[in-house]
Write a protein that holds these residues in place. Structure first.
Motif, PDB file in Angstrom:
ATOM      1  N   ASN A 204       9.130 112.632 -29.839  1.00  0.00           N
ATOM      2  CA  ASN A 204       8.382 113.059 -31.024  1.00  0.00           C
ATOM      3  C   ASN A 204       6.878 113.079 -30.805  1.00  0.00           C
ATOM      4  OD1 ASN A 204      11.032 111.843 -31.789  1.00  0.00           O
ATOM      5  ND2 ASN A 204      10.470 112.691 -33.773  1.00  0.00           N
ATOM      6  N   LEU A 205       6.363 112.178 -30.004  1.00  0.00           N
ATOM      7  CA  LEU A 205       4.934 112.125 -29.714  1.00  0.00           C
ATOM      8  C   LEU A 205       4.604 112.682 -28.330  1.00  0.00           C
ATOM      9  CD1 LEU A 205       4.044 108.594 -31.163  1.00  0.00           C
ATOM     10  CD2 LEU A 205       4.095 110.813 -32.326  1.00  0.00           C
ATOM     11  N   GLY A 206       5.574 113.335 -27.694  1.00  0.00           N
ATOM     12  CA  GLY A 206       5.344 113.923 -26.375  1.00  0.00           C
ATOM     13  C   GLY A 206       5.277 112.905 -25.254  1.00  0.00           C
ATOM     14  N   LEU A 207       5.840 111.718 -25.472  1.00  0.00           N
ATOM     15  CA  LEU A 207       5.669 110.613 -24.515  1.00  0.00           C
ATOM     16  C   LEU A 207       6.981 110.116 -23.907  1.00  0.00           C
ATOM     17  CD1 LEU A 207       3.011 108.551 -26.509  1.00  0.00           C
ATOM     18  CD2 LEU A 207       2.634 109.814 -24.382  1.00  0.00           C
ATOM     19  N   ALA A 208       8.058 110.872 -24.064  1.00  0.00           N
ATOM     20  CA  ALA A 208       9.356 110.358 -23.624  1.00  0.00           C
ATOM     21  C   ALA A 208       9.406 110.067 -22.125  1.00  0.00           C
ATOM     22  CB  ALA A 208      10.461 111.331 -24.010  1.00  0.00           C
ATOM     23  N   VAL A 209       8.880 110.970 -21.294  1.00  0.00           N
ATOM     24  CA  VAL A 209       8.892 110.722 -19.850  1.00  0.00           C
ATOM     25  C   VAL A 209       7.951 109.572 -19.503  1.00  0.00           C
ATOM     26  CG1 VAL A 209       8.299 111.682 -17.597  1.00  0.00           C
ATOM     27  CG2 VAL A 209       9.632 113.044 -19.206  1.00  0.00           C
ATOM     28  N   ALA A 210       6.758 109.570 -20.093  1.00  0.00           N
ATOM     29  CA  ALA A 210       5.806 108.482 -19.841  1.00  0.00           C
ATOM     30  C   ALA A 210       6.387 107.141 -20.281  1.00  0.00           C
ATOM     31  CB  ALA A 210       4.493 108.759 -20.564  1.00  0.00           C
ATOM     32  N   SER A 212       9.548 106.379 -20.459  1.00  0.00           N
ATOM     33  CA  SER A 212      10.628 106.026 -19.533  1.00  0.00           C
ATOM     34  C   SER A 212      10.069 105.428 -18.246  1.00  0.00           C
ATOM     35  CB  SER A 212      11.482 107.264 -19.232  1.00  0.00           C
ATOM     36  OG  SER A 212      12.110 107.739 -20.401  1.00  0.00           O
ATOM     37  N   LEU A 213       8.965 105.978 -17.768  1.00  0.00           N
ATOM     38  CA  LEU A 213       8.315 105.406 -16.589  1.00  0.00           C
ATOM     39  C   LEU A 213       7.777 104.011 -16.888  1.00  0.00           C
ATOM     40  CD1 LEU A 213       6.364 108.511 -15.249  1.00  0.00           C
ATOM     41  CD2 LEU A 213       8.466 107.524 -14.312  1.00  0.00           C
ATOM     42  N   ALA A 214       7.239 103.816 -18.079  1.00  0.00           N
ATOM     43  CA  ALA A 214       6.761 102.492 -18.466  1.00  0.00           C
ATOM     44  C   ALA A 214       7.917 101.497 -18.494  1.00  0.00           C
ATOM     45  CB  ALA A 214       6.084 102.563 -19.835  1.00  0.00           C
ATOM     46  N   ALA A 215       9.085 101.960 -18.947  1.00  0.00           N
ATOM     47  CA  ALA A 215      10.264 101.097 -18.977  1.00  0.00           C
ATOM     48  C   ALA A 215      10.682 100.696 -17.567  1.00  0.00           C
ATOM     49  CB  ALA A 215      11.410 101.802 -19.691  1.00  0.00           C
ATOM     50  N   VAL A 216      10.673 101.659 -16.644  1.00  0.00           N
ATOM     51  CA  VAL A 216      11.002 101.364 -15.246  1.00  0.00           C
ATOM     52  C   VAL A 216       9.993 100.372 -14.667  1.00  0.00           C
ATOM     53  CG1 VAL A 216      11.135 102.359 -12.936  1.00  0.00           C
ATOM     54  CG2 VAL A 216      12.219 103.532 -14.862  1.00  0.00           C
ATOM     55  N   ASP A 217       8.732 100.592 -14.950  1.00  0.00           N
ATOM     56  CA  ASP A 217       7.669  99.716 -14.486  1.00  0.00           C
ATOM     57  C   ASP A 217       7.882  98.280 -14.954  1.00  0.00           C
ATOM     58  OD1 ASP A 217       5.190  99.021 -13.311  1.00  0.00           O
ATOM     59  OD2 ASP A 217       4.157  99.330 -15.224  1.00  0.00           O
ATOM     60  N   ALA A 218       8.436  98.137 -16.156  1.00  0.00           N
ATOM     61  CA  ALA A 218       8.611  96.814 -16.754  1.00  0.00           C
ATOM     62  C   ALA A 218       9.951  96.169 -16.426  1.00  0.00           C
ATOM     63  CB  ALA A 218       8.450  96.922 -18.263  1.00  0.00           C
ATOM     64  N   GLY A 219      10.838  96.896 -15.732  1.00  0.00           N
ATOM     65  CA  GLY A 219      12.074  96.264 -15.296  1.00  0.00           C
ATOM     66  C   GLY A 219      13.364  96.923 -15.730  1.00  0.00           C
ATOM     67  N   ALA A 220      13.303  98.038 -16.447  1.00  0.00           N
ATOM     68  CA  ALA A 220      14.529  98.751 -16.813  1.00  0.00           C
ATOM     69  C   ALA A 220      15.098  99.478 -15.601  1.00  0.00           C
ATOM     70  CB  ALA A 220      14.261  99.747 -17.937  1.00  0.00           C
ATOM     71  N   VAL A 243      14.190 113.316 -13.371  1.00  0.00           N
ATOM     72  CA  VAL A 243      14.698 113.258 -11.992  1.00  0.00           C
ATOM     73  C   VAL A 243      13.585 113.601 -11.007  1.00  0.00           C
ATOM     74  CG1 VAL A 243      16.238 114.381 -10.332  1.00  0.00           C
ATOM     75  CG2 VAL A 243      17.105 113.703 -12.582  1.00  0.00           C
ATOM     76  N   ALA A 244      12.846 114.675 -11.300  1.00  0.00           N
ATOM     77  CA  ALA A 244      11.770 115.098 -10.394  1.00  0.00           C
ATOM     78  C   ALA A 244      10.644 114.083 -10.343  1.00  0.00           C
ATOM     79  CB  ALA A 244      11.230 116.460 -10.842  1.00  0.00           C
ATOM     80  N   VAL A 245      10.258 113.536 -11.489  1.00  0.00           N
ATOM     81  CA  VAL A 245       9.146 112.586 -11.541  1.00  0.00           C
ATOM     82  C   VAL A 245       9.519 111.278 -10.858  1.00  0.00           C
ATOM     83  CG1 VAL A 245       7.700 111.217 -13.081  1.00  0.00           C
ATOM     84  CG2 VAL A 245       8.129 113.627 -13.591  1.00  0.00           C
ATOM     85  N   LEU A 246      10.740 110.791 -11.106  1.00  0.00           N
ATOM     86  CA  LEU A 246      11.163 109.562 -10.436  1.00  0.00           C
ATOM     87  C   LEU A 246      11.200 109.734  -8.922  1.00  0.00           C
ATOM     88  CD1 LEU A 246      13.977 108.288 -12.839  1.00  0.00           C
ATOM     89  CD2 LEU A 246      11.783 107.156 -12.364  1.00  0.00           C
ATOM     90  N   ASP A 247      11.620 110.909  -8.481  1.00  0.00           N
ATOM     91  CA  ASP A 247      11.621 111.179  -7.041  1.00  0.00           C
ATOM     92  C   ASP A 247      10.197 111.102  -6.477  1.00  0.00           C
ATOM     93  OD1 ASP A 247      13.065 112.224  -4.563  1.00  0.00           O
ATOM     94  OD2 ASP A 247      11.500 113.733  -4.832  1.00  0.00           O
ATOM     95  N   ARG A 248       9.235 111.657  -7.196  1.00  0.00           N
ATOM     96  CA  ARG A 248       7.847 111.607  -6.735  1.00  0.00           C
ATOM     97  C   ARG A 248       7.324 110.174  -6.697  1.00  0.00           C
ATOM     98  NH1 ARG A 248       3.182 115.376  -8.279  1.00  0.00           N
ATOM     99  NH2 ARG A 248       2.536 114.334  -6.373  1.00  0.00           N
ATOM    100  N   TYR A 249       7.814 109.337  -7.591  1.00  0.00           N
ATOM    101  CA  TYR A 249       7.405 107.936  -7.596  1.00  0.00           C
ATOM    102  C   TYR A 249       8.151 107.110  -6.547  1.00  0.00           C
ATOM    103  CZ  TYR A 249       4.256 107.702 -11.617  1.00  0.00           C
ATOM    104  OH  TYR A 249       3.181 107.818 -12.455  1.00  0.00           O
ATOM    105  N   GLY A 250       9.128 107.707  -5.879  1.00  0.00           N
ATOM    106  CA  GLY A 250       9.814 106.992  -4.818  1.00  0.00           C
ATOM    107  C   GLY A 250      11.119 106.352  -5.218  1.00  0.00           C
ATOM    108  N   PHE A 251      11.676 106.772  -6.345  1.00  0.00           N
ATOM    109  CA  PHE A 251      12.951 106.214  -6.797  1.00  0.00           C
ATOM    110  C   PHE A 251      14.102 107.156  -6.464  1.00  0.00           C
ATOM    111  CE2 PHE A 251       9.944 103.864  -9.332  1.00  0.00           C
ATOM    112  CZ  PHE A 251      10.488 102.597  -9.370  1.00  0.00           C
ATOM    113  N   ASP A 252      15.272 106.550  -6.273  1.00  0.00           N
ATOM    114  CA  ASP A 252      16.491 107.292  -5.974  1.00  0.00           C
ATOM    115  C   ASP A 252      17.360 107.322  -7.218  1.00  0.00           C
ATOM    116  OD1 ASP A 252      18.731 108.447  -4.843  1.00  0.00           O
ATOM    117  OD2 ASP A 252      19.438 106.561  -3.968  1.00  0.00           O
ATOM    118  N   THR A 253      17.712 108.519  -7.680  1.00  0.00           N
ATOM    119  CA  THR A 253      18.621 108.641  -8.823  1.00  0.00           C
ATOM    120  C   THR A 253      20.012 109.097  -8.397  1.00  0.00           C
ATOM    121  OG1 THR A 253      18.032 110.952  -9.248  1.00  0.00           O
ATOM    122  CG2 THR A 253      16.682 109.249 -10.324  1.00  0.00           C
ATOM    123  N   GLY A 254      20.133 109.556  -7.153  1.00  0.00           N
ATOM    124  CA  GLY A 254      21.410 110.077  -6.697  1.00  0.00           C
ATOM    125  C   GLY A 254      21.741 111.456  -7.251  1.00  0.00           C
TER     126      GLY A 254
END
Length: 341
Positions: A204-210, A212-220, A243-254
């Motif tokens: 709703n605020l255009g922040l869903a991907v950001a 989600s990355l914050a969640a990963v950063d914090a331990g999700a 998927v594309a952004v996580l790959d750029r950050y170095g994460f594996d989603t399979g």
């Protein structure tokens, strides 16, 4: 945000395109649509594909919308298409029952996700126990989580773990969070539990991907996302982008990027009239902290009563309405109309 890792840790992406996406089409996805997307998601390597009425098992009703297909047929159709991916289902106590869970497992569900309001984790006890007894993976999520503090959410998630949940987490049901909000809550939850932590963002605020990355950063380590963001209101986190952004950050989603792009194209062509976007009403829904799935009934009630839908959303936010309280939308609209006479 420092989340880059040379070890490419695994992030499990949970895809509710065929469940939450049903909200966007009044729960009218048909068997051919379900089969087409499930086949493409399976080919892309999506770990879990969730299916059902937008509000989950047993929710098809006059109050919140009749699904085009019964739960059993939706599950059978998708199960036949998933040769590698797991099939997930979602259920909120009060809408679904233990019998619904048993039927879902008989139809091939591998993952059962039980949902509760963010301060009512205790209502999941019976159904988490049923899920464990049925021999499938039992998860639990807290809805409308912006209504509770990080400490309260951590306490509630710890309780979910003791009740048998094998993964626990939160949903930003209203698309209300900023990244710092997510980080504080996920970090508190991760410190309080020993099981994987789940996060679901809305855009709703255009922040869903950001977020989600914050969640990963914090331990999700379990993140929800849908093809083209297909879902209630302004959409979910967009799966192929994540998927594309996580790959750029170095994460594996399979998940294969080319294949998930193809699946997203199929979703856009076959499942939706138009890709979801952030319009004025969706934005206000996020600001007000109101469940994204209320968009259509709010617009309908505002039109019937001749009131401003923005004012109606803000009034609903002040009353802290939650999913399942759709009947209040008309009451609040009538109150607004009376107030301006």
């Amino acid at each position: 945000m420092d989340i880059i890792s040379p070890q490419r840790p695994r992030i499990l992406l949970h895809d509710p395109t065929l469940r939450d996406g049903n909200h966007a089409v009044a729960h009218q996805l048909d068997a051919d649509q379900l089969r087409a997307y499930a086949t493409a998601a399976n080919a892309a390597g999506v770990p879990v594909v969730e299916v059902g009425h937008g509000n989950g098992l047993g929710a098809s009703s006059l109050q919140i919308g009749r699904a085009k297909l019964p739960d059993a047929l939706m599950l059978t159709t998708v199960r036949e298409a998933l040769t590698d991916s797991k099939m997930g289902v979602f259920m909120a106590p009060g809408w679904g029952t233990s019998n619904d869970l048993a039927t879902a497992v008989q139809r091939g569900a591998d993952v059962i996700r039980i949902a509760a309001h963010c301060t009512e984790a205790d209502v999941t006890e019976r159904h988490l126990g049923v899920a464990r007894d049925l021999g499938v993976e039992a998860q639990a999520v807290l809805l409308m989580s912006h209504m509770a503090s990080p400490a309260r959410l951590a306490e509630q998630c710890a309780l979910l773990e003791t009740l048998g949940a094998q993964s626990v987490g939160i949903m930003d049901s209203a698309g209300h969070y900023l990244p710092a909000d997510v980080r504080d809550r996920i970090r508190a939850i991760a410190e309080a539990v020993s099981v994987p932590v789940i996060f679901r963002g809305h855009n709703n605020l255009g922040l869903a991907v950001a977020n989600s990355l914050a969640a990963v950063d914090a331990g999700a380590s379990v993140i929800d996302a849908t093809a083209r963001g297909f879902g209630a209101g302004a959409s979910n986190t967009q799966l192929e982008v994540l998927v594309a952004v996580l790959d750029r950050y170095g994460f594996d989603t399979g998940i294969g990027l080319r294949q998930i792009l193809a699946a997203a194209d199929i979703a856009q062509d076959r499942l939706m009239k138009a890709p979801p976007h952030i319009d004025s009403i969706s934005l206000v829904s996020g600001l007000a902290g109101v469940f994204s799935g209320f968009k259509k009934p709010v617009l309908e009630a505002a039109l019937r009563q001749g009131v401003d839908p923005v004012e109606l959303f803000l009034a609903l936010g002040e009353r802290q309405v939650v999913a399942g309280q759709e009947d209040l939308i008309g009451d609040v609209a009538r109150s607004l109309k009376a107030a301006v006479r």
